[in-house]
Design an enzyme around this catalytic site. Structure first.
Site, mmCIF file in Angstrom:
data_model
loop_
_atom_site.group_PDB
_atom_site.id
_atom_site.type_symbol
_atom_site.label_atom_id
_atom_site.label_comp_id
_atom_site.label_asym_id
_atom_site.label_seq_id
_atom_site.Cartn_x
_atom_site.Cartn_y
_atom_site.Cartn_z
ATOM 1 C CG LEU A 26 6.565 16.203 -9.754
ATOM 2 C CD1 LEU A 26 7.491 17.180 -9.042
ATOM 3 C CD2 LEU A 26 6.830 16.181 -11.251
ATOM 4 C CE1 TYR A 27 2.551 15.512 -11.964
ATOM 5 C CE2 TYR A 27 1.660 13.286 -11.944
ATOM 6 C CZ TYR A 27 2.216 14.341 -12.624
ATOM 7 O OH TYR A 27 2.436 14.232 -13.974
ATOM 8 N NE ARG A 28 -0.869 11.682 -3.510
ATOM 9 C CZ ARG A 28 -2.160 11.807 -3.700
ATOM 10 N NH1 ARG A 28 -2.681 13.014 -3.924
ATOM 11 N NH2 ARG A 28 -2.966 10.762 -3.674
#
Length: 206
Positions: free
Chosen positions: A175-177
């Site tokens: 998600l963060y990437r």
């Protein structure tokens, strides 16, 4: 059933703190009882300047209702009391906060120039918590909550910390990437915690 995203003002978060902490404990697979240990810190965070929270809730929907029939939509009261599937909150970073002090120390130890540290840490929103119940994961709720929480923030950056994992192979890292977060510090150890963390960040707006 239908899923809605809602804002959680401080009064609603305090009222539903038990539900939010249950999401947190289940998502992180912590032992029962962790809720009691974390509650005082979450309550303290609620009182910080600029604190903001959002949640994903599940309500019964009239699937056959006409699209224009607004009576089929849940009321504000129904939404604010509906079962919680996910929660996210954060607040602006400020001098004197433990997390900021730890990150600044890590940046200094990593050799970041003083001006670069000042630029990064002077105006940022700390994405403190973002959790989805295991049964609700894989539906895009994490990204939806992050985008709702960060929409309209006037800070220059958003920062977060997340446990390191082998090959960045879990939903949180993906998600963060996907949201464009990049490495600030890797393999960092916060005082009192044996786990290695990554500090990730990106500019705002998303």
């Amino acid at each position: 059933m239908a899923i809605f995203l809602i804002d959680l003002p401080p009064s609603d978060m305090e009222r539903r703190l038990g539900d939010a902490l249950t999401v947190y404990v289940d998502a992180m697979r912590y032992p029962r009882g962790t809720e009691t240990l974390r509650a005082p810190m979450w309550l303290e965070h609620i009182r910080r300047r600029g604190w903001q929270a959002v949640a994903a809730v599940e309500v019964t929907a009239a699937e056959q209702a006409e699209a224009a029939d607004t009576t089929a939509l849940p009321s504000a009261a129904e939404l604010s009391n509906a079962p919680m599937l996910g929660v996210a909150y954060g607040y602006p970073g400020a001098p004197g906060q433990w997390w900021q002090q730890q990150v600044v120390l890590g940046l200094q130890r990593s050799g970041f120039p003083r001006l670069a540290i000042a630029r990064l840490m002077t105006s940022y929103f700390e994405l403190t918590e973002l959790h989805i119940l295991p049964r609700a994961q894989g539906r895009g709720l994490g990204e939806a909550l992050a985008r709702r929480l960060l929409a309209g923030r006037d800070e220059d950056n958003v920062l977060l910390s997340t446990p390191e994992t082998n090959g960045e192979d879990n939903r949180a890292w993906r998600l963060y990437r996907r949201l464009g977060f990049t490495d600030i510090i890797r393999g960092y150890h916060f005082a009192g915690d044996p786990r290695a963390f990554a500090i990730l960040g990106r500019t705002l707006p998303l």
